[in-house]
Design a protein around this motif. Sequence first.
Motif, PDB file in Angstrom:
ATOM      1  N   VAL A 188     -13.280   6.088   8.779  1.00  0.00           N
ATOM      2  CA  VAL A 188     -13.669   6.013   7.732  1.00  0.00           C
ATOM      3  C   VAL A 188     -12.006   6.365   6.914  1.00  0.00           C
ATOM      4  O   VAL A 188     -11.414   5.514   5.591  1.00  0.00           O
ATOM      5  CB  VAL A 188     -14.199   7.322   7.645  1.00  0.00           C
ATOM      6  CG1 VAL A 188     -14.328   7.553   5.580  1.00  0.00           C
ATOM      7  CG2 VAL A 188     -15.387   6.910   7.366  1.00  0.00           C
ATOM      8  N   ALA A 189     -10.719   7.378   7.761  1.00  0.00           N
ATOM      9  CA  ALA A 189      -9.543   7.122   6.762  1.00  0.00           C
ATOM     10  C   ALA A 189      -8.689   5.754   7.149  1.00  0.00           C
ATOM     11  O   ALA A 189      -8.229   5.411   6.330  1.00  0.00           O
ATOM     12  CB  ALA A 189      -8.906   8.217   7.909  1.00  0.00           C
ATOM     13  N   ALA A 190      -9.056   5.567   8.198  1.00  0.00           N
ATOM     14  CA  ALA A 190      -9.013   3.606   8.254  1.00  0.00           C
ATOM     15  C   ALA A 190      -8.973   2.962   7.849  1.00  0.00           C
ATOM     16  O   ALA A 190      -8.180   2.239   6.287  1.00  0.00           O
ATOM     17  CB  ALA A 190      -8.599   3.362  10.243  1.00  0.00           C
ATOM     18  N   ILE A 191     -10.300   2.554   7.113  1.00  0.00           N
ATOM     19  CA  ILE A 191     -10.729   2.142   5.794  1.00  0.00           C
ATOM     20  C   ILE A 191     -10.141   2.229   5.156  1.00  0.00           C
ATOM     21  O   ILE A 191      -9.670   1.405   4.114  1.00  0.00           O
ATOM     22  CB  ILE A 191     -12.430   2.423   6.133  1.00  0.00           C
ATOM     23  CG1 ILE A 191     -12.407   0.997   7.475  1.00  0.00           C
ATOM     24  CG2 ILE A 191     -12.680   1.076   5.092  1.00  0.00           C
ATOM     25  CD1 ILE A 191     -14.136   1.464   7.326  1.00  0.00           C
ATOM     26  N   GLN A 192     -10.454   3.816   4.710  1.00  0.00           N
ATOM     27  CA  GLN A 192      -9.226   4.495   3.066  1.00  0.00           C
ATOM     28  C   GLN A 192      -8.588   3.834   3.068  1.00  0.00           C
ATOM     29  O   GLN A 192      -8.172   3.205   1.414  1.00  0.00           O
ATOM     30  CB  GLN A 192      -9.736   5.328   2.975  1.00  0.00           C
ATOM     31  CG  GLN A 192     -11.611   6.119   2.102  1.00  0.00           C
ATOM     32  CD  GLN A 192     -11.524   7.324   2.249  1.00  0.00           C
ATOM     33  OE1 GLN A 192     -10.930   8.544   3.364  1.00  0.00           O
ATOM     34  NE2 GLN A 192     -12.559   7.727   1.807  1.00  0.00           N
ATOM     35  N   MET A 193      -7.670   3.594   3.841  1.00  0.00           N
ATOM     36  CA  MET A 193      -5.926   4.019   3.817  1.00  0.00           C
ATOM     37  C   MET A 193      -5.485   2.177   3.667  1.00  0.00           C
ATOM     38  O   MET A 193      -4.615   2.095   2.908  1.00  0.00           O
ATOM     39  CB  MET A 193      -5.097   4.137   4.950  1.00  0.00           C
ATOM     40  CG  MET A 193      -5.321   5.990   5.003  1.00  0.00           C
ATOM     41  SD  MET A 193      -3.974   6.645   4.141  1.00  0.00           S
ATOM     42  CE  MET A 193      -2.899   5.548   4.046  1.00  0.00           C
ATOM     43  N   LEU A 194      -6.279   1.182   4.196  1.00  0.00           N
ATOM     44  CA  LEU A 194      -6.573  -0.708   3.636  1.00  0.00           C
ATOM     45  C   LEU A 194      -6.279  -0.032   2.685  1.00  0.00           C
ATOM     46  O   LEU A 194      -6.085  -1.691   2.155  1.00  0.00           O
ATOM     47  CB  LEU A 194      -7.113  -0.927   5.034  1.00  0.00           C
ATOM     48  CG  LEU A 194      -6.732  -0.689   6.796  1.00  0.00           C
ATOM     49  CD1 LEU A 194      -8.022  -1.715   7.566  1.00  0.00           C
ATOM     50  CD2 LEU A 194      -5.275  -1.724   6.807  1.00  0.00           C
ATOM     51  N   GLY A 195      -7.419   0.217   1.453  1.00  0.00           N
ATOM     52  CA  GLY A 195      -7.316   0.103   0.291  1.00  0.00           C
ATOM     53  C   GLY A 195      -6.832  -0.146  -0.323  1.00  0.00           C
ATOM     54  O   GLY A 195      -6.665  -0.231  -1.946  1.00  0.00           O
ATOM     55  N   PHE A 196      -5.043   0.771  -0.058  1.00  0.00           N
ATOM     56  CA  PHE A 196      -3.794   1.002  -0.849  1.00  0.00           C
ATOM     57  C   PHE A 196      -3.539  -0.120  -1.093  1.00  0.00           C
ATOM     58  O   PHE A 196      -3.027  -1.446  -0.431  1.00  0.00           O
ATOM     59  CB  PHE A 196      -3.480   1.840  -0.273  1.00  0.00           C
ATOM     60  CG  PHE A 196      -3.794   3.316  -0.648  1.00  0.00           C
ATOM     61  CD1 PHE A 196      -3.126   3.759  -1.204  1.00  0.00           C
ATOM     62  CD2 PHE A 196      -4.264   3.974   0.439  1.00  0.00           C
ATOM     63  CE1 PHE A 196      -3.440   5.344  -2.077  1.00  0.00           C
ATOM     64  CE2 PHE A 196      -4.937   5.259   0.287  1.00  0.00           C
ATOM     65  CZ  PHE A 196      -4.833   5.901  -1.343  1.00  0.00           C
TER      66      PHE A 196
END
Length: 158
Positions: free
Chosen positions: A150-158
């Motif tokens: 989830v953290a990886a997915i969220q970070m790709l949203g930046f």
Amino acid sequence: MATALQNLSDYDASNFTDISEKRFGLVVAEWNREITDVLSAGAYDTLLKHGAKAENIYRNTVPGSFELTLGAQFLAQHDEMDAVICLGVVIRGETKHDDYICHAVAQGITQVGLKFNKPVIFGLVTTNTLEQAWDRASGKHGNKGVEAAVAAIQMLGF
């Protein structure tokens, strides 16, 4: 927030970015393999659930948590790799060995992410006991592998 106060597998996916064309590397420590395999499965399944393609998820193993940093660098150096998720377990023993390992891994993973300007996620379970480790892999606190994905997915949203 302390893990004891929340479930690692609870999250809000409403703002997730499209990851259907993203490539993910999983670097998984073999030490405490019974637990790290569960963490890896949690991360893998979460990536698939949110649109990643199986052929775009690469899993490499390293001997132990200390080696997660170099394993992450091996994957992160490839331009086509979008995010790397590091998964391992360190359980406190009779010596201070765990302190050195955890500190080195935290610093190393941070440096790899900064060096390659991409998300490199710290999915290291650090506990006092084996029971606590299981609680964070598939027990009452959810699965740290899910949280790392989830953290990886969220970070790709930046």
